[in-house]
Motif scaffolding. Sequence first.
Motif, mmCIF file in Angstrom:
data_model
loop_
_atom_site.group_PDB
_atom_site.id
_atom_site.type_symbol
_atom_site.label_atom_id
_atom_site.label_comp_id
_atom_site.label_asym_id
_atom_site.label_seq_id
_atom_site.Cartn_x
_atom_site.Cartn_y
_atom_site.Cartn_z
ATOM 1 N N GLY A 14 0.810 -1.214 0.000
ATOM 2 C CA GLY A 14 0.000 0.000 0.000
ATOM 3 C C GLY A 14 0.840 1.258 0.000
ATOM 4 N N THR A 15 1.991 1.218 0.659
ATOM 5 C CA THR A 15 2.855 2.405 0.722
ATOM 6 C C THR A 15 3.529 2.701 -0.609
ATOM 7 O OG1 THR A 15 4.912 1.317 1.436
ATOM 8 C CG2 THR A 15 3.336 1.958 3.172
ATOM 9 N N TYR A 16 3.503 1.739 -1.531
ATOM 10 C CA TYR A 16 4.131 1.928 -2.843
ATOM 11 C C TYR A 16 3.133 2.296 -3.933
ATOM 12 C CZ TYR A 16 8.642 0.616 -1.082
ATOM 13 O OH TYR A 16 9.826 0.607 -0.379
ATOM 14 N N ALA A 17 1.904 2.561 -3.565
ATOM 15 C CA ALA A 17 0.913 2.989 -4.555
ATOM 16 C C ALA A 17 1.307 4.365 -5.094
ATOM 17 C CB ALA A 17 -0.473 3.063 -3.914
ATOM 18 N N PRO A 18 1.066 4.601 -6.374
ATOM 19 C CA PRO A 18 1.342 5.932 -6.917
ATOM 20 C C PRO A 18 0.435 6.968 -6.260
ATOM 21 C CG PRO A 18 0.737 4.359 -8.660
ATOM 22 C CD PRO A 18 0.507 3.688 -7.359
ATOM 23 N N GLY B 144 -0.411 11.449 -6.389
ATOM 24 C CA GLY B 144 -0.193 12.693 -7.116
ATOM 25 C C GLY B 144 1.022 13.437 -6.599
ATOM 26 N N MET B 145 1.956 13.727 -7.502
ATOM 27 C CA MET B 145 3.191 14.450 -7.185
ATOM 28 C C MET B 145 3.983 13.777 -6.069
ATOM 29 S SD MET B 145 3.142 16.897 -9.396
ATOM 30 C CE MET B 145 4.449 17.953 -8.831
ATOM 31 N N GLY B 146 3.752 12.487 -5.849
ATOM 32 C CA GLY B 146 4.478 11.756 -4.812
ATOM 33 C C GLY B 146 4.172 12.260 -3.405
ATOM 34 N N ARG B 147 3.008 12.886 -3.207
ATOM 35 C CA ARG B 147 2.667 13.478 -1.906
ATOM 36 C C ARG B 147 2.395 12.446 -0.813
ATOM 37 N NH1 ARG B 147 -0.313 17.018 -5.345
ATOM 38 N NH2 ARG B 147 0.522 19.128 -5.265
ATOM 39 N N GLN B 148 2.046 11.233 -1.213
ATOM 40 C CA GLN B 148 1.732 10.176 -0.246
ATOM 41 C C GLN B 148 0.667 10.646 0.745
ATOM 42 O OE1 GLN B 148 5.282 8.174 1.311
ATOM 43 N NE2 GLN B 148 6.460 8.990 -0.410
ATOM 44 N N SER B 149 -0.436 11.147 0.198
ATOM 45 C CA SER B 149 -1.496 11.697 1.046
ATOM 46 C C SER B 149 -2.240 10.652 1.880
ATOM 47 C CB SER B 149 -2.499 12.491 0.197
ATOM 48 O OG SER B 149 -3.243 11.640 -0.655
ATOM 49 N N PRO B 150 -2.308 9.376 1.464
ATOM 50 C CA PRO B 150 -3.058 8.413 2.277
ATOM 51 C C PRO B 150 -2.290 7.915 3.504
ATOM 52 C CG PRO B 150 -3.065 7.782 -0.046
ATOM 53 C CD PRO B 150 -2.014 8.828 0.137
ATOM 54 N N PRO C 222 -4.744 17.685 -3.691
ATOM 55 C CA PRO C 222 -5.823 17.734 -4.680
ATOM 56 C C PRO C 222 -6.198 16.369 -5.253
ATOM 57 C CG PRO C 222 -3.860 18.903 -5.487
ATOM 58 C CD PRO C 222 -3.585 18.481 -4.084
ATOM 59 N N THR C 223 -5.326 15.412 -5.146
ATOM 60 C CA THR C 223 -5.561 14.076 -5.714
ATOM 61 C C THR C 223 -5.864 13.034 -4.634
ATOM 62 O OG1 THR C 223 -3.176 13.674 -5.639
ATOM 63 C CG2 THR C 223 -4.083 14.494 -7.722
ATOM 64 N N TYR C 224 -6.266 13.466 -3.445
ATOM 65 C CA TYR C 224 -6.374 12.552 -2.306
ATOM 66 C C TYR C 224 -7.294 11.365 -2.542
ATOM 67 C CZ TYR C 224 -10.839 14.541 -0.654
ATOM 68 O OH TYR C 224 -12.149 14.923 -0.528
ATOM 69 N N GLY D 139 -5.888 7.547 -2.517
ATOM 70 C CA GLY D 139 -6.417 6.518 -1.623
ATOM 71 C C GLY D 139 -6.947 5.309 -2.385
ATOM 72 N N ALA D 140 -7.572 5.559 -3.535
ATOM 73 C CA ALA D 140 -8.084 4.457 -4.349
ATOM 74 C C ALA D 140 -6.940 3.583 -4.864
ATOM 75 C CB ALA D 140 -8.911 4.998 -5.511
ATOM 76 N N LEU D 141 -5.830 4.207 -5.229
ATOM 77 C CA LEU D 141 -4.683 3.429 -5.685
ATOM 78 C C LEU D 141 -4.087 2.604 -4.545
ATOM 79 C CD1 LEU D 141 -3.139 6.047 -8.091
ATOM 80 C CD2 LEU D 141 -3.941 3.764 -8.724
ATOM 81 N N VAL D 142 -4.068 3.152 -3.340
ATOM 82 C CA VAL D 142 -3.613 2.372 -2.179
ATOM 83 C C VAL D 142 -4.522 1.162 -1.999
ATOM 84 C CG1 VAL D 142 -3.385 2.369 0.350
ATOM 85 C CG2 VAL D 142 -2.471 4.285 -0.984
ATOM 86 N N MET D 143 -5.838 1.382 -2.077
ATOM 87 C CA MET D 143 -6.779 0.261 -1.955
ATOM 88 C C MET D 143 -6.483 -0.812 -2.997
ATOM 89 S SD MET D 143 -8.993 0.554 0.582
ATOM 90 C CE MET D 143 -10.272 -0.571 0.039
#
Length: 171
Positions: free
Chosen positions: A34-38, A40-46, A91-93, A97-101
């Motif tokens: 999950g921590t390696y999901a893309p 936006g801008m590598g912000r790692q918002s999730p 802005p891409t949160y 999160g969907a990519l982490v899922m």
Amino acid sequence: MSDTLQTLKSRRSCRSFDGRQISTEQLHAILEAGTYAPTGMGRQSPIMVAVQDRETLALLSKMNAAVMGRDCDPFYGAPTVIIVLADKQAPTYVYDGALVMGNLMNAAEALGVQSCWIHRAKEEFESKEGKVLLKKWGITGDYEGIGHCALGYGEKAPLKPRKENYIYFVK
């Protein structure tokens, strides 16, 4: 076909968990994926919250069912639930999160663990009770619930045929 492509094609949702707990090693590997999901801008918002405590799972299940106005277990008896939340300042949160899922569910499949995306995390953690849980867990900031990844063992849903006109080519 590569193992990755086979994993992507074989993953299905599980809506009938048998209660057997996944191993600590499996949980950590799934969380790491999950921590390696893309993002936006590598912000790692999730962020992810892994829950295996039965009392907390029961509370989350009750809260989730209440959002639907039903009295059931929306987690289908899963012994582990990973909650994905994302920082609303990015802005891409939602997409992050969907990519982490997606990474969580595909990693689970690769390890022989069944999964299911359970919705209504947004409503759960917007509630007063949800905000209390976040505070109790030491989570501060402006986070929105994206989803719950239910994990365990059980029966996967059967494969549905792929629809027609799923893909269009523009050359």
